[in-house]
Design a protein around this motif. Sequence first.
Motif, PDB file in Angstrom:
ATOM      1  N   PHE A   1      26.483  34.670  52.827  1.00  0.00           N
ATOM      2  CA  PHE A   1      25.176  35.324  52.892  1.00  0.00           C
ATOM      3  C   PHE A   1      25.306  36.616  53.681  1.00  0.00           C
ATOM      4  O   PHE A   1      25.552  36.603  54.895  1.00  0.00           O
ATOM      5  CB  PHE A   1      24.198  34.364  53.576  1.00  0.00           C
TER       6      PHE A   1
ATOM      7  N   THR B   1      24.668  40.098  48.913  1.00  0.00           N
ATOM      8  CA  THR B   1      24.093  38.986  48.154  1.00  0.00           C
ATOM      9  C   THR B   1      22.576  39.152  48.081  1.00  0.00           C
ATOM     10  O   THR B   1      21.962  39.788  48.935  1.00  0.00           O
ATOM     11  CB  THR B   1      24.403  37.629  48.815  1.00  0.00           C
ATOM     12  N   ASN B   2      21.983  38.572  47.039  1.00  0.00           N
ATOM     13  CA  ASN B   2      20.530  38.515  46.920  1.00  0.00           C
ATOM     14  C   ASN B   2      20.057  37.100  47.187  1.00  0.00           C
ATOM     15  O   ASN B   2      20.786  36.126  46.933  1.00  0.00           O
ATOM     16  CB  ASN B   2      20.081  38.960  45.523  1.00  0.00           C
ATOM     17  N   LEU B   3      18.835  36.982  47.694  1.00  0.00           N
ATOM     18  CA  LEU B   3      18.260  35.686  48.051  1.00  0.00           C
ATOM     19  C   LEU B   3      16.995  35.453  47.225  1.00  0.00           C
ATOM     20  O   LEU B   3      16.140  36.341  47.129  1.00  0.00           O
ATOM     21  CB  LEU B   3      17.931  35.654  49.544  1.00  0.00           C
TER      22      LEU B   3
ATOM     23  N   ILE C   1      21.382  31.789  46.746  1.00  0.00           N
ATOM     24  CA  ILE C   1      22.129  32.969  47.191  1.00  0.00           C
ATOM     25  C   ILE C   1      23.060  33.365  46.051  1.00  0.00           C
ATOM     26  O   ILE C   1      23.871  32.549  45.585  1.00  0.00           O
ATOM     27  CB  ILE C   1      22.951  32.681  48.463  1.00  0.00           C
TER      28      ILE C   1
ATOM     29  N   GLN D   1      12.238  37.090  44.405  1.00  0.00           N
ATOM     30  CA  GLN D   1      13.313  37.517  45.301  1.00  0.00           C
ATOM     31  C   GLN D   1      12.768  37.681  46.707  1.00  0.00           C
ATOM     32  O   GLN D   1      11.646  38.146  46.910  1.00  0.00           O
ATOM     33  CB  GLN D   1      13.930  38.824  44.808  1.00  0.00           C
TER      34      GLN D   1
ATOM     35  N   ASN E   1      13.350  39.104  50.778  1.00  0.00           N
ATOM     36  CA  ASN E   1      14.024  40.096  51.614  1.00  0.00           C
ATOM     37  C   ASN E   1      14.955  39.343  52.559  1.00  0.00           C
ATOM     38  O   ASN E   1      14.513  38.504  53.341  1.00  0.00           O
ATOM     39  CB  ASN E   1      12.976  40.881  52.408  1.00  0.00           C
ATOM     40  N   ILE E   2      16.259  39.616  52.510  1.00  0.00           N
ATOM     41  CA  ILE E   2      17.208  38.836  53.301  1.00  0.00           C
ATOM     42  C   ILE E   2      17.004  39.033  54.810  1.00  0.00           C
ATOM     43  O   ILE E   2      17.397  38.179  55.610  1.00  0.00           O
ATOM     44  CB  ILE E   2      18.677  39.142  52.923  1.00  0.00           C
ATOM     45  N   LYS E   3      16.366  40.138  55.188  1.00  0.00           N
ATOM     46  CA  LYS E   3      16.139  40.389  56.613  1.00  0.00           C
ATOM     47  C   LYS E   3      14.781  39.881  57.099  1.00  0.00           C
ATOM     48  O   LYS E   3      14.571  39.725  58.303  1.00  0.00           O
ATOM     49  CB  LYS E   3      16.228  41.895  56.902  1.00  0.00           C
TER      50      LYS E   3
ATOM     51  N   THR F   1      17.299  34.092  57.062  1.00  0.00           N
ATOM     52  CA  THR F   1      17.469  35.534  57.221  1.00  0.00           C
ATOM     53  C   THR F   1      18.852  35.878  57.762  1.00  0.00           C
ATOM     54  O   THR F   1      19.500  35.064  58.425  1.00  0.00           O
ATOM     55  CB  THR F   1      16.421  36.117  58.193  1.00  0.00           C
ATOM     56  N   CYS F   2      19.291  37.078  57.449  1.00  0.00           N
ATOM     57  CA  CYS F   2      20.484  37.628  58.093  1.00  0.00           C
ATOM     58  C   CYS F   2      20.208  39.081  58.425  1.00  0.00           C
ATOM     59  O   CYS F   2      19.624  39.818  57.628  1.00  0.00           O
ATOM     60  CB  CYS F   2      21.725  37.484  57.209  1.00  0.00           C
TER      61      CYS F   2
ATOM     62  N   TYR G   1      22.044  34.993  62.046  1.00  0.00           N
ATOM     63  CA  TYR G   1      21.399  34.210  60.987  1.00  0.00           C
ATOM     64  C   TYR G   1      20.378  33.238  61.566  1.00  0.00           C
ATOM     65  O   TYR G   1      20.597  32.629  62.617  1.00  0.00           O
ATOM     66  CB  TYR G   1      22.463  33.430  60.200  1.00  0.00           C
TER      67      TYR G   1
END
Length: 376
Positions: free
Chosen positions: A260, A264-266, A285, A302, A304-306, A312-313, A322
């Motif tokens: 992750f 990568t997309n989440l 992921i 989708q 937002n990974i943040k 989250t990352c 993370y």
Amino acid sequence: MEAPRLAHTMSSPTSPCEEVIKNLSLEAIQLCDRDGNKSQDSGIAEMEELPVPHNIKISNITCDSFKISWDMDSKSKDRITHYFIDLNKKENKNSNKFKHKDVPTKLVAKAVPLPMTVRGHWFLSPRTEYTVAVQTASKQVDGDYVVSEWSEIIEFCTADYSKVHLTQLLEKAEVIAGRMLKLSVFYRNQHKEYFDYIREHHGNAMQPSVKDNSGSHGSPISGKLEGIFFSCNTEFNTGKPPQDSPYGRYRFEIAAEKLFNPNTNLYFGDFYCMYTAYHYVILVIAPVGSPGDEFCKQRLPQLNIKDNKFLTCDEEDGVMVYYHAQDVILEVIYTDPVDLSLGTVAEITGHQLMSLSTANAKKDPSCKTCNISVGR
């Protein structure tokens, strides 16, 4: 005599049920079955020559609606006042008698221009096979009906949840996700034989497999998305993965950043429970541009990974950090192969709690926390 309860079709989403029921003679009506048989006290008049629907077409299928149209001979067409639609789940297609104590499968609609929309989460479920047949009917002055013969029987299958429906599930899941806890690894529990097989037959790389049918019945990833299941939840007091697992006594652990990261997309995949107090969230992921990424882009919301409520990352002081949601159990699907050399395999010291297994688990359709107002 107790009047039977009638489901109905609507020519538009705003047509009220009361308008249909108001125009029906509930005290007398019992509908024919597909063979044209009527009960002794039927209020339907002797059959006259009304046009029989043929060449039935089903279109615009969603998880809880469809459009239906058909062809008819012009003879007596102007006498048609109503359509009777016999809708059944495929496995129950022979149980189509109209009974007072049963929720009927006969849908009654005023004769409207075709195609006509049939919608309603109270009788349509996603990803379910149905059979449908149609009669034309003419309501008489005395309230009786003249009906045609039944059309041929057509089969069709409703669709999966759309992104709109999954977004509704996502919003429900966000409500209970809870505060975020730090994590450092993803992990996957299996039996020793599984890891031995991976080493001997797959060159040390765990391979994606098709997701089972656990979770929401309408989930578009069940039986279709290929991936590898990982967990990431930690114990509140230790910050480490729990030592118990329902899936086997051997655990593969891999540093979170290897699966992750910004490459990568989440995606949000599902939200469900299994008649328990705790809830599961499925996340996907997918490496950017991979086949799994393209699959999810078309079907899943989708994240937002943040900045999301589940996983989250982000970079803090030059290091990737993370976090995972505390109050839901996260099931993470990674869509590409994963080599065992990227992590470690070791035996856990805890118990194998089979009661926590989610393999082909069925979602509780009565839970108000994790269901949305479409067919289950």
